[in-house]
Design a protein around this motif. Sequence first.
Motif, PDB file in Angstrom:
ATOM      1  N   UNK A  56       0.824  -1.202   0.000  1.00 16.00           N
ATOM      2  CA  UNK A  56       0.000   0.000   0.000  1.00 16.00           C
ATOM      3  C   UNK A  56       0.860   1.254   0.000  1.00 16.00           C
ATOM      4  N   UNK A  57       1.930   1.225   0.769  1.00 17.75           N
ATOM      5  CA  UNK A  57       2.837   2.376   0.814  1.00 17.75           C
ATOM      6  C   UNK A  57       3.433   2.637  -0.557  1.00 17.75           C
ATOM      7  N   UNK A  58       3.830   1.571  -1.255  1.00 22.29           N
ATOM      8  CA  UNK A  58       4.391   1.723  -2.600  1.00 22.29           C
ATOM      9  C   UNK A  58       3.352   2.267  -3.566  1.00 22.29           C
ATOM     10  N   UNK A  59       2.124   1.795  -3.441  1.00 24.82           N
ATOM     11  CA  UNK A  59       1.060   2.258  -4.324  1.00 24.82           C
ATOM     12  C   UNK A  59       0.774   3.744  -4.101  1.00 24.82           C
ATOM     13  N   UNK A  60       0.629   4.136  -2.841  1.00 21.77           N
ATOM     14  CA  UNK A  60       0.322   5.535  -2.534  1.00 21.77           C
ATOM     15  C   UNK A  60       1.475   6.460  -2.904  1.00 21.77           C
ATOM     16  N   UNK A  95      14.573   8.522  -0.530  1.00 23.58           N
ATOM     17  CA  UNK A  95      13.648   9.651  -0.501  1.00 23.58           C
ATOM     18  C   UNK A  95      12.252   9.304  -0.997  1.00 23.58           C
ATOM     19  N   UNK A  96      12.045   8.068  -1.407  1.00 24.96           N
ATOM     20  CA  UNK A  96      10.717   7.611  -1.813  1.00 24.96           C
ATOM     21  C   UNK A  96      10.507   6.201  -1.282  1.00 24.96           C
ATOM     22  N   UNK A  97       9.259   5.765  -1.286  1.00 22.36           N
ATOM     23  CA  UNK A  97       8.956   4.407  -0.829  1.00 22.36           C
ATOM     24  C   UNK A  97       9.619   3.371  -1.725  1.00 22.36           C
ATOM     25  N   UNK A  98       9.680   3.655  -3.029  1.00 19.46           N
ATOM     26  CA  UNK A  98      10.294   2.705  -3.966  1.00 19.46           C
ATOM     27  C   UNK A  98      11.789   2.581  -3.720  1.00 19.46           C
ATOM     28  N   UNK A 102      13.687  -0.873  -2.635  1.00 19.61           N
ATOM     29  CA  UNK A 102      14.821  -1.439  -3.381  1.00 19.61           C
ATOM     30  C   UNK A 102      16.048  -1.641  -2.498  1.00 19.61           C
ATOM     31  N   UNK A 103      16.182  -0.794  -1.484  1.00 16.59           N
ATOM     32  CA  UNK A 103      17.327  -0.916  -0.583  1.00 16.59           C
ATOM     33  C   UNK A 103      17.105  -1.957   0.512  1.00 16.59           C
ATOM     34  N   UNK A 104      15.903  -2.543   0.524  1.00 19.59           N
ATOM     35  CA  UNK A 104      15.618  -3.584   1.497  1.00 19.59           C
ATOM     36  C   UNK A 104      15.327  -3.066   2.886  1.00 19.59           C
ATOM     37  N   UNK A 105      14.996  -1.765   2.996  1.00 19.38           N
ATOM     38  CA  UNK A 105      14.677  -1.201   4.302  1.00 19.38           C
ATOM     39  C   UNK A 105      13.207  -1.449   4.612  1.00 19.38           C
ATOM     40  N   UNK A 106      12.807  -1.113   5.844  1.00 20.73           N
ATOM     41  CA  UNK A 106      11.422  -1.302   6.250  1.00 20.73           C
ATOM     42  C   UNK A 106      10.520  -0.344   5.482  1.00 20.73           C
ATOM     43  N   UNK A 108       8.263   2.559   4.264  1.00 11.69           N
ATOM     44  CA  UNK A 108       8.271   3.972   4.595  1.00 11.69           C
ATOM     45  C   UNK A 108       8.439   4.803   3.351  1.00 11.69           C
ATOM     46  N   UNK A 109       8.290   6.113   3.493  1.00  7.59           N
ATOM     47  CA  UNK A 109       8.405   6.987   2.329  1.00  7.59           C
ATOM     48  C   UNK A 109       9.842   7.430   2.102  1.00  7.59           C
ATOM     49  N   UNK A 110      10.739   6.990   2.934  1.00 12.15           N
ATOM     50  CA  UNK A 110      12.138   7.362   2.772  1.00 12.15           C
ATOM     51  C   UNK A 110      12.768   7.670   4.115  1.00 12.15           C
TER      52      UNK A 110
END
Length: 224
Positions: A56-60, A95-98, A102-106, A108-110
């Motif tokens: 959902x975070x990625x979609x938004x 700086x973005x959710x994407x 990609x960095x494998x973090x939890x 979030x929007x960045x």
Amino acid sequence: MEQTSLNLVAIAVFVMTLSALLSPVLNISPFIPAATTFAVLGLATVDSFSWGGKGLTLFLDLFTSSEERKRIIHHEAGHFLAAYCLGVPITGYSLTAWETFRQGEKAGIGGVQFDFSLLSDQEKVSRNPLIVERTFTVLMAGIAAEKVIYNNVEGGEEDKQNLRELLKILGLRAELYQQKENWALLQAKNLLIRHQTAYEGLVKLMERRASVEECQQLIQEKMN
């Protein structure tokens, strides 16, 4: 459920109710809004429990406005500058959710990723309590940046929560939390104002997704 998923559920229920009321007027079958709403609710539930809300975070994130993205960059640049100035190691940023995904973090929007491992060394912390105070300032620097640039704050709830968790771990009384938060916010704000030129240059570099090393080099040059 994650807060974002809960918000989507609330919106979906509202849309279904509104559609049910308007469907006779608009000549729309009530099955269509109901089926759509249940589908959205189902996806939100699966995403929340299986992906931790990442989907959902990625979609938004696709609908984040350019102004919101600028605010995010200013917020994270505040964290970055404070961490560099106060000697907290920086391991990366997104700086973005994407980018975060990609960095494998939890989810979030960045955010800026720090190495806070020094806090686990009780001997060093007891010898130098400034380590903890500097960490407080770094955590509040994103909020301070929004205050300096926009005169208001839209983000930073997670930063405040992280600060309170740290205060709890350190055993401070709950009635002191707000005092420590205000102190750290003031320190971060003063730091950003004192190094305004470096901060402005850092924002531009982070917009271009410059490396951590390039960002640190720029800060050093501006401060010199």
